[in-house]
Every structure is written in C-alpha cells, then in structure tokens.
Motif scaffolding. Sequence first.
Motif, PDB file in Angstrom:
ATOM      1  N   TYR A 240      -4.477  -2.723  10.263  1.00 15.09           N
ATOM      2  CA  TYR A 240      -4.467  -1.958  11.501  1.00 15.09           C
ATOM      3  C   TYR A 240      -5.879  -1.969  12.047  1.00 15.09           C
ATOM      4  O   TYR A 240      -6.829  -1.712  11.315  1.00 15.09           O
ATOM      5  CB  TYR A 240      -4.002  -0.523  11.224  1.00 15.09           C
TER       6      TYR A 240
ATOM      7  N   LYS B 180       8.968 -11.969  13.680  1.00 18.48           N
ATOM      8  CA  LYS B 180       9.786 -11.408  12.606  1.00 18.48           C
ATOM      9  C   LYS B 180       8.922 -10.805  11.494  1.00 18.48           C
ATOM     10  O   LYS B 180       9.221 -10.975  10.316  1.00 18.48           O
ATOM     11  CB  LYS B 180      10.699 -12.486  12.041  1.00 18.48           C
ATOM     12  N   ALA B 181       7.879 -10.106  11.841  1.00 16.47           N
ATOM     13  CA  ALA B 181       7.029  -9.462  10.840  1.00 16.47           C
ATOM     14  C   ALA B 181       7.834  -8.403  10.098  1.00 16.47           C
ATOM     15  O   ALA B 181       8.576  -7.638  10.700  1.00 16.47           O
ATOM     16  CB  ALA B 181       5.820  -8.829  11.511  1.00 16.47           C
ATOM     17  N   SER B 182       7.682  -8.379   8.778  1.00 12.40           N
ATOM     18  CA  SER B 182       8.437  -7.411   7.987  1.00 12.40           C
ATOM     19  C   SER B 182       7.610  -6.196   7.588  1.00 12.40           C
ATOM     20  O   SER B 182       8.147  -5.218   7.109  1.00 12.40           O
ATOM     21  CB  SER B 182       8.987  -8.082   6.731  1.00 12.40           C
ATOM     22  N   LYS B 183       6.287  -6.277   7.767  1.00  4.59           N
ATOM     23  CA  LYS B 183       5.437  -5.137   7.440  1.00  4.59           C
ATOM     24  C   LYS B 183       4.081  -5.277   8.122  1.00  4.59           C
ATOM     25  O   LYS B 183       3.695  -6.355   8.546  1.00  4.59           O
ATOM     26  CB  LYS B 183       5.249  -5.025   5.932  1.00  4.59           C
ATOM     27  N   ILE B 184       3.386  -4.182   8.207  1.00  8.01           N
ATOM     28  CA  ILE B 184       2.038  -4.181   8.765  1.00  8.01           C
ATOM     29  C   ILE B 184       1.072  -4.465   7.624  1.00  8.01           C
ATOM     30  O   ILE B 184       1.119  -3.802   6.584  1.00  8.01           O
ATOM     31  CB  ILE B 184       1.714  -2.824   9.413  1.00  8.01           C
ATOM     32  N   THR B 185       0.190  -5.439   7.802  1.00 11.17           N
ATOM     33  CA  THR B 185      -0.775  -5.759   6.750  1.00 11.17           C
ATOM     34  C   THR B 185      -2.159  -5.210   7.053  1.00 11.17           C
ATOM     35  O   THR B 185      -2.967  -5.035   6.147  1.00 11.17           O
ATOM     36  CB  THR B 185      -0.877  -7.280   6.540  1.00 11.17           C
TER      37      THR B 185
ATOM     38  N   LYS C 155      -6.809  -1.768   5.988  1.00 12.26           N
ATOM     39  CA  LYS C 155      -5.690  -2.464   5.353  1.00 12.26           C
ATOM     40  C   LYS C 155      -5.537  -2.050   3.901  1.00 12.26           C
ATOM     41  O   LYS C 155      -6.461  -1.540   3.284  1.00 12.26           O
ATOM     42  CB  LYS C 155      -5.835  -3.973   5.469  1.00 12.26           C
TER      43      LYS C 155
END
Length: 51
Positions: free
Chosen positions: A10, A3-8, A18
């Motif tokens: 790459y 359930k990740a809500s955003k990319i922190t 990041k």
Amino acid sequence: MDKASKITAYRIKDIVIKLEGGQLVITRETERKTLSVDALLKQPSMVFDGV
C-alpha cells in the motif's frame, strides 16, 4: 480490472507499507522500519512513530 487476489503493498505518497513473512515493512525513501505483526496487533499506534 485485473485479477489480483490480494493486496501486497500500500502506498501513501512516498511511504510504502507491505507485509513480508509475518513482518510489517514501512519504507520511505532510504529509510526502512520493520515490525512484527504481533506488535502491530498489540500497539497499532507505534507503527507510525518516526515515519
């Protein structure tokens, strides 16, 4: 899928990109390059110079 809500961060091979507090941080092994988000928006090609 979690359930990740955003990319922190790459990761591309050995490069980690990041966003931290309005700064773009690019890390490769022991090298670290920090740029402001404003610089990224104005000159996106400069992000990858020297990486």
